[in-house]
Design an enzyme around this catalytic site. Structure first.
Site, PDB file in Angstrom:
ATOM      1  N   LYS A  26       1.067  -1.422  -0.090  1.00 39.85           N
ATOM      2  CA  LYS A  26      -0.141   0.109   0.035  1.00 39.85           C
ATOM      3  C   LYS A  26       0.785   1.056  -0.056  1.00 39.85           C
ATOM      4  CE  LYS A  26      -3.785  -2.840   2.235  1.00 39.85           C
ATOM      5  NZ  LYS A  26      -4.298  -2.831   2.959  1.00 39.85           N
ATOM      6  N   TYR A  66     -12.374  -4.508  -2.802  1.00 38.31           N
ATOM      7  CA  TYR A  66     -13.318  -4.520  -1.572  1.00 38.31           C
ATOM      8  C   TYR A  66     -14.990  -4.066  -1.289  1.00 38.31           C
ATOM      9  CZ  TYR A  66      -8.140  -2.931   0.226  1.00 38.31           C
ATOM     10  OH  TYR A  66      -7.102  -3.630   0.302  1.00 38.31           O
ATOM     11  N   ARG A 102       0.087 -14.706   3.969  1.00 40.57           N
ATOM     12  CA  ARG A 102      -1.235 -14.262   4.691  1.00 40.57           C
ATOM     13  C   ARG A 102      -0.149 -13.787   6.024  1.00 40.57           C
ATOM     14  NH1 ARG A 102      -5.931 -11.100   4.484  1.00 40.57           N
ATOM     15  NH2 ARG A 102      -7.130 -12.962   5.651  1.00 40.57           N
ATOM     16  N   THR A 108      -4.719  -8.408  10.488  1.00 39.67           N
ATOM     17  CA  THR A 108      -4.931  -7.153   9.956  1.00 39.67           C
ATOM     18  C   THR A 108      -5.228  -5.933  11.056  1.00 39.67           C
ATOM     19  OG1 THR A 108      -6.537  -8.584   8.318  1.00 39.67           O
ATOM     20  CG2 THR A 108      -7.175  -5.967   8.515  1.00 39.67           C
ATOM     21  N   ARG A 119       3.500  -6.347   8.920  1.00 38.03           N
ATOM     22  CA  ARG A 119       2.842  -5.625  10.176  1.00 38.03           C
ATOM     23  C   ARG A 119       3.162  -5.159  11.357  1.00 38.03           C
ATOM     24  NH1 ARG A 119      -2.505  -8.325   7.351  1.00 38.03           N
ATOM     25  NH2 ARG A 119      -3.138  -7.487   5.390  1.00 38.03           N
ATOM     26  N   ASN A 129      -2.096  -0.252   7.634  1.00 38.69           N
ATOM     27  CA  ASN A 129      -1.310  -1.447   7.664  1.00 38.69           C
ATOM     28  C   ASN A 129      -1.023  -2.074   6.304  1.00 38.69           C
ATOM     29  OD1 ASN A 129      -3.705  -2.578   5.923  1.00 38.69           O
ATOM     30  ND2 ASN A 129      -4.788  -4.087   7.270  1.00 38.69           N
ATOM     31  N   HIS A 132      -1.960  -6.091   1.544  1.00 34.24           N
ATOM     32  CA  HIS A 132      -3.076  -6.649   1.534  1.00 34.24           C
ATOM     33  C   HIS A 132      -2.787  -7.787   1.120  1.00 34.24           C
ATOM     34  CE1 HIS A 132      -7.248  -8.487   0.085  1.00 34.24           C
ATOM     35  NE2 HIS A 132      -6.325  -8.529  -1.148  1.00 34.24           N
ATOM     36  N   GLU A 143      -8.726 -12.151  -7.381  1.00 39.70           N
ATOM     37  CA  GLU A 143      -7.665 -11.126  -7.385  1.00 39.70           C
ATOM     38  C   GLU A 143      -6.479 -11.105  -8.134  1.00 39.70           C
ATOM     39  OE1 GLU A 143      -6.359 -10.399  -3.311  1.00 39.70           O
ATOM     40  OE2 GLU A 143      -8.854  -9.975  -3.338  1.00 39.70           O
TER      41      GLU A 143
HETATM   42  P1  CMP Z   1      -6.712  -5.325   4.009  1.00 40.48           P
HETATM   43  O1  CMP Z   1      -6.076  -6.800   4.046  1.00 40.48           O
HETATM   44  O2  CMP Z   1      -6.365  -5.010   2.983  1.00 40.48           O
HETATM   45  O3  CMP Z   1      -8.146  -5.874   3.956  1.00 40.48           O
HETATM   46  C1  CMP Z   1      -9.202  -5.439   4.379  1.00 40.48           C
HETATM   47  C2  CMP Z   1      -9.022  -3.327   4.526  1.00 40.48           C
HETATM   48  O4  CMP Z   1      -9.691  -2.482   5.161  1.00 40.48           O
HETATM   49  C3  CMP Z   1      -7.426  -3.904   5.648  1.00 40.48           C
HETATM   50  O5  CMP Z   1      -6.780  -4.466   5.551  1.00 40.48           O
HETATM   51  C4  CMP Z   1      -7.659  -2.325   5.964  1.00 40.48           C
HETATM   52  O6  CMP Z   1      -7.083  -1.872   5.728  1.00 40.48           O
HETATM   53  C5  CMP Z   1      -8.535  -2.054   6.230  1.00 40.48           C
HETATM   54  N1  CMP Z   1      -9.956  -1.253   7.557  1.00 40.48           N
HETATM   55  C6  CMP Z   1     -10.120  -3.226   7.905  1.00 40.48           C
HETATM   56  N2  CMP Z   1     -10.853  -2.413   9.169  1.00 40.48           N
HETATM   57  C7  CMP Z   1     -10.423  -1.322   9.042  1.00 40.48           C
HETATM   58  C8  CMP Z   1     -10.773  -0.295  10.038  1.00 40.48           C
HETATM   59  N3  CMP Z   1     -11.735  -0.961  11.405  1.00 40.48           N
HETATM   60  N4  CMP Z   1     -10.923   0.570  10.364  1.00 40.48           N
HETATM   61  C9  CMP Z   1      -9.124   1.251   9.109  1.00 40.48           C
HETATM   62  N5  CMP Z   1      -9.844   0.198   8.234  1.00 40.48           N
HETATM   63  C10 CMP Z   1      -9.843  -0.726   8.520  1.00 40.48           C
END
Ligand code: CMP
Length: 163
Positions: A26, A66, A102, A108, A119, A129, A132, A143
């Site tokens: 990202k 998403y 993963r 996450t 992370r 974070n 992805h 994807e």
């Molecule tokens: P990712 O693994 O890319 O998958 C979904 C994304 O949504 C996640 O990483 C975060 O970047 C975002 N995300 C999920 N939950 C939240 C949250 N509570 N607040 C902000 N961003 C979120």
């Protein structure tokens, strides 16, 4: 216990399932200069980069990618974050690649990501974070084809130049 992509042939040889998965680095990953660290981790794990390119995320792509988050209150934050700069998309191939990548990313929410994960080592907040990664073999297929044309995913052998 799952077999972690491993099975035994009739001759008693261990055989592994080779998969492809998608990882997106990202905009914060690029801005903070930790692309090299992430690539090193993947290479150290013997995972193979078979596709890699910068992409510009659009809101349309994000709604597609998403979709399950698009009704969430934090979705506008995701859009701002993911369109804030270039995203580096990579197709990664290797043994049990979906699960391995993963695990290397960590939880996450970086606040709960184990030390030693991408992370866990580099972030403390869910808003940033860093990465992805596809969460299943089926979503990896979807994807990868969302971001890569077939001719942008390469086949090559590793270690052919090593004596
Ligand atoms: P990712 O693994 O890319 O998958 C979904 C994304 O949504 C996640 O990483 C975060 O970047 C975002 N995300 C999920 N939950 C939240 C949250 N509570 N607040 C902000 N961003 C979120």
């Amino acid at each position: 216990m799952h077999n972690a992509g491993k099975k035994e042939s009739q001759e008693g040889q261990t055989q592994f399932d080779i998969h492809k998965t998608l990882i997106l680095l990202k905009p914060d990953t690029i801005a903070r200069g930790i692309v090299g660290d992430i690539i090193s981790r993947l290479e150290r794990k013997s995972l193979k980069i078979v596709g890699m390119k910068f992409i510009t995320m659009t809101e349309k792509l994000l709604v597609e990618h998403y979709g399950h988050h698009s009704e969430k209150p934090y979705f506008p934050k995701i859009v701002k974050y993911m369109t804030d700069g270039p995203v580096l998309a990579m197709v990664i191939e290797g043994i049990d690649a979906v699960r391995q990548v993963r695990m290397m990313c960590g939880a996450t929410d970086p606040q709960f990501a184990a030390p030693g994960t991408i992370r866990g080592d580099h972030s403390c907040v869910i808003d940033y974070n860093l990465v992805h990664a596809s969460d299943s073999i089926d979503s990896a297929d979807i994807e990868i084809s969302r971001f890569f044309k077939p001719e942008e995913v390469f086949e090559y052998s590793k270690n052919v130049y090593v004596n």
